[in-house]
Write an enzyme that holds these catalytic residues in place. Structure first.
Site, PDB file in Angstrom:
ATOM      1  N   HIS A  15       0.774  -1.177   0.045  1.00  0.00           N
ATOM      2  CA  HIS A  15       0.102   0.101  -0.035  1.00  0.00           C
ATOM      3  C   HIS A  15       0.859   1.133   0.119  1.00  0.00           C
ATOM      4  O   HIS A  15       0.334   2.263  -0.691  1.00  0.00           O
ATOM      5  CB  HIS A  15      -0.982  -0.069   1.124  1.00  0.00           C
ATOM      6  CG  HIS A  15      -1.529   1.243   1.610  1.00  0.00           C
ATOM      7  ND1 HIS A  15      -2.423   1.918   0.739  1.00  0.00           N
ATOM      8  CD2 HIS A  15      -1.249   2.069   2.565  1.00  0.00           C
ATOM      9  CE1 HIS A  15      -2.947   3.007   1.034  1.00  0.00           C
ATOM     10  NE2 HIS A  15      -2.154   3.256   2.095  1.00  0.00           N
ATOM     11  N   HIS A  56       1.132   5.399  -1.967  1.00  0.00           N
ATOM     12  CA  HIS A  56       1.426   6.789  -1.610  1.00  0.00           C
ATOM     13  C   HIS A  56       2.796   6.947  -2.453  1.00  0.00           C
ATOM     14  O   HIS A  56       2.910   8.185  -2.762  1.00  0.00           O
ATOM     15  CB  HIS A  56       1.745   6.696   0.015  1.00  0.00           C
ATOM     16  CG  HIS A  56       0.614   6.650   0.742  1.00  0.00           C
ATOM     17  ND1 HIS A  56      -0.586   7.784   0.769  1.00  0.00           N
ATOM     18  CD2 HIS A  56      -0.014   5.827   1.374  1.00  0.00           C
ATOM     19  CE1 HIS A  56      -1.299   7.585   1.505  1.00  0.00           C
ATOM     20  NE2 HIS A  56      -1.346   6.237   1.889  1.00  0.00           N
ATOM     21  N   GLU A  58      -6.387   9.298   0.075  1.00  0.00           N
ATOM     22  CA  GLU A  58      -6.429   8.120   0.210  1.00  0.00           C
ATOM     23  C   GLU A  58      -7.437   7.267  -0.569  1.00  0.00           C
ATOM     24  O   GLU A  58      -7.109   6.149  -1.432  1.00  0.00           O
ATOM     25  CB  GLU A  58      -6.934   7.363   1.619  1.00  0.00           C
ATOM     26  CG  GLU A  58      -5.913   7.715   2.599  1.00  0.00           C
ATOM     27  CD  GLU A  58      -4.591   6.727   2.686  1.00  0.00           C
ATOM     28  OE1 GLU A  58      -4.699   5.669   1.880  1.00  0.00           O
ATOM     29  OE2 GLU A  58      -3.655   6.877   3.486  1.00  0.00           O
ATOM     30  N   SER A  77      -3.835   0.968  -4.518  1.00  0.00           N
ATOM     31  CA  SER A  77      -3.159  -0.308  -4.007  1.00  0.00           C
ATOM     32  C   SER A  77      -4.009  -1.482  -3.708  1.00  0.00           C
ATOM     33  O   SER A  77      -3.656  -2.455  -3.189  1.00  0.00           O
ATOM     34  CB  SER A  77      -2.409  -0.058  -2.824  1.00  0.00           C
ATOM     35  OG  SER A  77      -3.218   0.578  -1.870  1.00  0.00           O
TER      36      SER A  77
HETATM   37 FE   LIG Z   1      -2.459   5.099   3.150  1.00  0.00          FE
END
Ligand SMILES: [Fe+2]
Length: 252
Positions: free
Chosen positions: A132, A137, A178, A197
């Site tokens: 993730h 990110h 997010e 992700s």
């Molecule tokens: Fe995150």
């Protein structure tokens, strides 16, 4: 299940806990099974990104090139981000307290976990894992426009003091960086790290209740990050997102 996986995870968490700024980032000895899991899941994600990732993400992937056949080390990715946008990675032992997590962005720092999801659930992680952090990110942190948005969240997190303001900040962070969606050619494209992700989130994008971007609605929207998001908010463009977030973050 208190097994080998948990023991190894605890060892990696301890390495993160003991790390101090200025020290080299911990290097993790990922197993061949973990490398294989990374290869399988990221290949599936890449094929989904072709259809549903936003243009900024797809462009950033050309600069932040992640290893395909093994789990990359934070120490390999961090300098790439620094050269592109000034950001660097810091090891996180798990979910970092939110003020510290968001506040680090002000110093161009991003706390990233280093353990990987369990091998028996390759497409789901109940908590942020290295897949993730890097696929979601880190790639976005290589994009100057998005890196600046992270930085703005960090500056605001450091400034606000009331619990209500912090709660609003967390809500807006969640529904943008997010699980944010942007319209491109009238179609939803994802820019949020948790969507980028997640195979399940991207595969179910067409079934989501997609609402126009509205900060007031975002602030009051409930969410459960353990399940796919039933409601998402789509901005008209990245420029629109920048304008809306700057206005919100300045006034908060
Ligand atoms: Fe995150």
């Amino acid at each position: 299940m208190n097994d080998e996986y948990e023991q190894e995870k605890a060892r990696r968490q301890r390495q993160a806990r003991e790390w101090r700024p200025g020290e080299p980032l911990p290097t993790i000895a990922y197993t061949p099974e973990e490398d294989a899991l990374w290869e399988t899941v990221t290949a599936k994600l890449r094929s989904l990104h072709e259809g549903v990732a936003c243009a900024h993400y797809r462009r950033a992937c050309e600069s932040v090139v992640l290893e395909r056949e093994r789990v990359p080390q934070l120490a390999e990715v961090s300098p790439v981000l620094t050269a592109l946008t000034g950001f660097h990675l810091r090891p996180a032992e798990g979910t970092v307290p939110v003020e510290r997590f968001l506040g680090a962005f002000e110093e161009d720092g991003f706390y990233a976990t280093q353990y990987l999801r369990r091998p028996e659930s390759p497409y789901h992680s109940p908590e942020p894992d290295v897949l993730h952090e890097l696929v979601g990110h880190a790639v976005m942190l290589g994009d100057p426009v998005f890196a600046d948005l992270y930085r703005r969240f960090g500056q605001t997190a450091k400034r606000v003091s009331s619990p209500d303001a912090l709660r609003a900040l967390i809500q807006v962070f969640w529904f943008t960086l997010e699980v944010g969606v942007v319209l491109e050619g009238g179609r939803p494209r994802v820019y949020g790290a948790a969507l980028l992700s997640s195979v399940a989130e991207m595969e179910s994008l067409s079934q989501v209740d997609l609402r126009p971007f509205d900060i007031a609605e975002i602030v009051s929207q409930n969410f459960d990050d353990m399940h796919c998001m039933p409601v998402l908010f789509a901005v008209e463009s990245v420029d629109h997102l920048v304008t809306e977030l700057n206005r919100f973050l300045t006034r908060l």
